[in-house]
Design a protein around this motif. Sequence first.
Motif, PDB file in Angstrom:
ATOM      1  N   THR A  43       0.843  -1.194   0.000  1.00 36.74           N
ATOM      2  CA  THR A  43       0.000   0.000   0.000  1.00 36.74           C
ATOM      3  C   THR A  43       0.878   1.243   0.000  1.00 36.74           C
ATOM      4  OG1 THR A  43      -1.760   1.190   1.159  1.00 36.74           O
ATOM      5  CG2 THR A  43      -0.189  -0.008   2.530  1.00 36.74           C
ATOM      6  N   LYS A  44       0.293   2.346  -0.437  1.00 42.80           N
ATOM      7  CA  LYS A  44       0.965   3.652  -0.364  1.00 42.80           C
ATOM      8  C   LYS A  44       0.691   4.340   0.972  1.00 42.80           C
ATOM      9  CE  LYS A  44       0.687   4.444  -5.320  1.00 42.80           C
ATOM     10  NZ  LYS A  44       0.135   5.288  -6.380  1.00 42.80           N
ATOM     11  N   ASP A  45      -0.294   3.837   1.716  1.00 44.48           N
ATOM     12  CA  ASP A  45      -0.744   4.458   2.958  1.00 44.48           C
ATOM     13  C   ASP A  45      -0.082   3.775   4.160  1.00 44.48           C
ATOM     14  OD1 ASP A  45      -2.156   5.309   5.230  1.00 44.48           O
ATOM     15  OD2 ASP A  45      -4.090   5.314   4.186  1.00 44.48           O
ATOM     16  N   ILE A  46       0.907   4.413   4.768  1.00 42.93           N
ATOM     17  CA  ILE A  46       1.656   3.805   5.867  1.00 42.93           C
ATOM     18  C   ILE A  46       0.760   3.564   7.082  1.00 42.93           C
ATOM     19  CG2 ILE A  46       2.517   5.982   6.821  1.00 42.93           C
ATOM     20  CD1 ILE A  46       4.364   2.580   6.705  1.00 42.93           C
ATOM     21  N   ASN A  47      -0.208   4.435   7.334  1.00 44.60           N
ATOM     22  CA  ASN A  47      -1.123   4.216   8.465  1.00 44.60           C
ATOM     23  C   ASN A  47      -1.951   2.959   8.259  1.00 44.60           C
ATOM     24  OD1 ASN A  47      -0.348   6.486   9.998  1.00 44.60           O
ATOM     25  ND2 ASN A  47      -1.554   7.794   8.651  1.00 44.60           N
ATOM     26  N   LYS A  48      -2.404   2.733   7.035  1.00 46.38           N
ATOM     27  CA  LYS A  48      -3.167   1.531   6.721  1.00 46.38           C
ATOM     28  C   LYS A  48      -2.270   0.296   6.861  1.00 46.38           C
ATOM     29  CE  LYS A  48      -6.145   1.907   3.496  1.00 46.38           C
ATOM     30  NZ  LYS A  48      -6.749   2.116   2.156  1.00 46.38           N
ATOM     31  N   ALA A  49      -1.032   0.396   6.407  1.00 38.61           N
ATOM     32  CA  ALA A  49      -0.096  -0.728   6.511  1.00 38.61           C
ATOM     33  C   ALA A  49       0.150  -1.100   7.968  1.00 38.61           C
ATOM     34  CB  ALA A  49       1.222  -0.378   5.829  1.00 38.61           C
ATOM     35  N   LEU A  50       0.333  -0.118   8.818  1.00 36.71           N
ATOM     36  CA  LEU A  50       0.573  -0.380  10.235  1.00 36.71           C
ATOM     37  C   LEU A  50      -0.665  -0.957  10.905  1.00 36.71           C
ATOM     38  CD1 LEU A  50       2.698   2.771  11.136  1.00 36.71           C
ATOM     39  CD2 LEU A  50       3.496   0.411  10.860  1.00 36.71           C
ATOM     40  N   TYR A  51      -1.837  -0.439  10.578  1.00 29.73           N
ATOM     41  CA  TYR A  51      -3.094  -0.958  11.133  1.00 29.73           C
ATOM     42  C   TYR A  51      -3.263  -2.431  10.757  1.00 29.73           C
ATOM     43  CZ  TYR A  51      -8.112  -1.690  11.756  1.00 29.73           C
ATOM     44  OH  TYR A  51      -9.333  -2.198  12.119  1.00 29.73           O
ATOM     45  N   ILE A  52      -3.085  -2.739   9.485  1.00 31.79           N
ATOM     46  CA  ILE A  52      -3.255  -4.110   9.010  1.00 31.79           C
ATOM     47  C   ILE A  52      -2.211  -5.029   9.625  1.00 31.79           C
ATOM     48  CG2 ILE A  52      -3.129  -5.587   6.967  1.00 31.79           C
ATOM     49  CD1 ILE A  52      -4.375  -3.226   5.409  1.00 31.79           C
ATOM     50  N   SER A  53      -0.968  -4.577   9.701  1.00 32.68           N
ATOM     51  CA  SER A  53       0.092  -5.441  10.234  1.00 32.68           C
ATOM     52  C   SER A  53      -0.146  -5.793  11.704  1.00 32.68           C
ATOM     53  CB  SER A  53       1.463  -4.788  10.059  1.00 32.68           C
ATOM     54  OG  SER A  53       1.602  -3.642  10.869  1.00 32.68           O
ATOM     55  N   GLU A  54      -0.773  -4.902  12.445  1.00 33.92           N
ATOM     56  CA  GLU A  54      -1.090  -5.196  13.847  1.00 33.92           C
ATOM     57  C   GLU A  54      -2.215  -6.217  13.975  1.00 33.92           C
ATOM     58  OE1 GLU A  54      -2.012  -1.557  15.835  1.00 33.92           O
ATOM     59  OE2 GLU A  54      -0.020  -0.719  15.513  1.00 33.92           O
ATOM     60  N   LYS A  55      -3.127  -6.250  13.015  1.00 36.32           N
ATOM     61  CA  LYS A  55      -4.310  -7.110  13.092  1.00 36.32           C
ATOM     62  C   LYS A  55      -4.115  -8.479  12.426  1.00 36.32           C
ATOM     63  CE  LYS A  55      -6.885  -3.752  14.812  1.00 36.32           C
ATOM     64  NZ  LYS A  55      -7.286  -3.730  16.187  1.00 36.32           N
ATOM     65  N   LEU A  56      -3.126  -8.612  11.557  1.00 40.03           N
ATOM     66  CA  LEU A  56      -2.905  -9.887  10.875  1.00 40.03           C
ATOM     67  C   LEU A  56      -2.375 -10.935  11.840  1.00 40.03           C
ATOM     68  CD1 LEU A  56      -1.354  -8.813   7.470  1.00 40.03           C
ATOM     69  CD2 LEU A  56      -3.485 -10.066   7.810  1.00 40.03           C
ATOM     70  N   GLU A  57      -2.894 -12.130  11.736  1.00 42.56           N
ATOM     71  CA  GLU A  57      -2.448 -13.254  12.564  1.00 42.56           C
ATOM     72  C   GLU A  57      -1.363 -14.013  11.799  1.00 42.56           C
ATOM     73  OE1 GLU A  57      -6.114 -15.309  13.242  1.00 42.56           O
ATOM     74  OE2 GLU A  57      -6.887 -13.734  14.552  1.00 42.56           O
ATOM     75  N   ALA A  58      -0.183 -13.400  11.748  1.00 39.79           N
ATOM     76  CA  ALA A  58       0.945 -13.987  11.024  1.00 39.79           C
ATOM     77  C   ALA A  58       2.223 -13.708  11.795  1.00 39.79           C
ATOM     78  CB  ALA A  58       1.045 -13.405   9.615  1.00 39.79           C
ATOM     79  N   GLY A  59       3.146 -14.632  11.711  1.00 40.50           N
ATOM     80  CA  GLY A  59       4.407 -14.487  12.428  1.00 40.50           C
ATOM     81  C   GLY A  59       5.253 -13.336  11.915  1.00 40.50           C
ATOM     82  N   THR A  60       5.272 -13.149  10.611  1.00 35.93           N
ATOM     83  CA  THR A  60       6.001 -12.056   9.988  1.00 35.93           C
ATOM     84  C   THR A  60       5.072 -11.343   9.035  1.00 35.93           C
ATOM     85  OG1 THR A  60       8.063 -13.325  10.070  1.00 35.93           O
ATOM     86  CG2 THR A  60       8.019 -11.438   8.585  1.00 35.93           C
ATOM     87  N   VAL A  61       5.059 -10.014   9.101  1.00 30.84           N
ATOM     88  CA  VAL A  61       4.279  -9.214   8.161  1.00 30.84           C
ATOM     89  C   VAL A  61       5.251  -8.302   7.427  1.00 30.84           C
ATOM     90  CG1 VAL A  61       2.425  -7.539   7.850  1.00 30.84           C
ATOM     91  CG2 VAL A  61       2.244  -9.268   9.652  1.00 30.84           C
ATOM     92  N   PHE A  62       5.381  -8.518   6.140  1.00 34.09           N
ATOM     93  CA  PHE A  62       6.242  -7.683   5.306  1.00 34.09           C
ATOM     94  C   PHE A  62       5.407  -6.544   4.746  1.00 34.09           C
ATOM     95  CE2 PHE A  62       8.034 -11.958   5.101  1.00 34.09           C
ATOM     96  CZ  PHE A  62       9.360 -11.704   5.418  1.00 34.09           C
ATOM     97  N   ILE A  63       5.978  -5.333   4.709  1.00 36.45           N
ATOM     98  CA  ILE A  63       5.275  -4.170   4.175  1.00 36.45           C
ATOM     99  C   ILE A  63       6.030  -3.664   2.957  1.00 36.45           C
ATOM    100  CG2 ILE A  63       4.495  -1.811   4.620  1.00 36.45           C
ATOM    101  CD1 ILE A  63       4.186  -2.605   7.563  1.00 36.45           C
ATOM    102  N   ASN A  64       5.333  -3.656   1.821  1.00 33.13           N
ATOM    103  CA  ASN A  64       5.851  -3.192   0.537  1.00 33.13           C
ATOM    104  C   ASN A  64       7.114  -3.926   0.081  1.00 33.13           C
ATOM    105  OD1 ASN A  64       3.716  -1.456   0.272  1.00 33.13           O
ATOM    106  ND2 ASN A  64       4.806   0.298   1.086  1.00 33.13           N
ATOM    107  N   THR A  65       7.293  -5.125   0.564  1.00 29.73           N
ATOM    108  CA  THR A  65       8.362  -6.024   0.138  1.00 29.73           C
ATOM    109  C   THR A  65       7.949  -7.413   0.584  1.00 29.73           C
ATOM    110  OG1 THR A  65      10.748  -6.405   0.135  1.00 29.73           O
ATOM    111  CG2 THR A  65       9.751  -5.809   2.240  1.00 29.73           C
ATOM    112  N   TYR A  66       8.729  -8.409   0.232  1.00 35.12           N
ATOM    113  CA  TYR A  66       8.408  -9.745   0.731  1.00 35.12           C
ATOM    114  C   TYR A  66       9.686 -10.552   0.867  1.00 35.12           C
ATOM    115  CZ  TYR A  66       5.534 -13.631   2.028  1.00 35.12           C
ATOM    116  OH  TYR A  66       4.950 -14.631   2.755  1.00 35.12           O
ATOM    117  N   ASN A  67       9.774 -11.266   1.971  1.00 36.36           N
ATOM    118  CA  ASN A  67      10.879 -12.182   2.264  1.00 36.36           C
ATOM    119  C   ASN A  67      12.225 -11.487   2.387  1.00 36.36           C
ATOM    120  OD1 ASN A  67      11.519 -14.779   3.004  1.00 36.36           O
ATOM    121  ND2 ASN A  67      12.116 -15.385   0.942  1.00 36.36           N
TER     122      ASN A  67
END
Length: 89
Positions: A43-67
């Motif tokens: 996403t381009k929206d950092i606030n949305k990225a942070l909100y989603i990353s806090e709510k996802l039930e995942a061990g690692t949450v990558f933002i605007n990249t992966y692995n």
Amino acid sequence: MYIAQEESFGPVMVISKFKNGDVDGVLRRANATEYGLASGVFTKDINKALYISEKLEAGTVFINTYNKTDVAAPFGGFKMSGFGKDLGE
């Protein structure tokens, strides 16, 4: 979809459509699996990225990249994906 509910390994990425602004609906769908090793948010929206990353039930949450991680960083999963970070719950 079957692939969106399984813990696939390899060069696989599931991309799903969602209604504009339905972030909570996306979170419900993402968390409706029995696995939770890693996830990615693009996403381009950092606030949305942070909100989603806090709510996802995942061990690692990558933002605007992966692995992209450091091998010394703690890792693990939620639910049926491993023991959790540093072998904790």
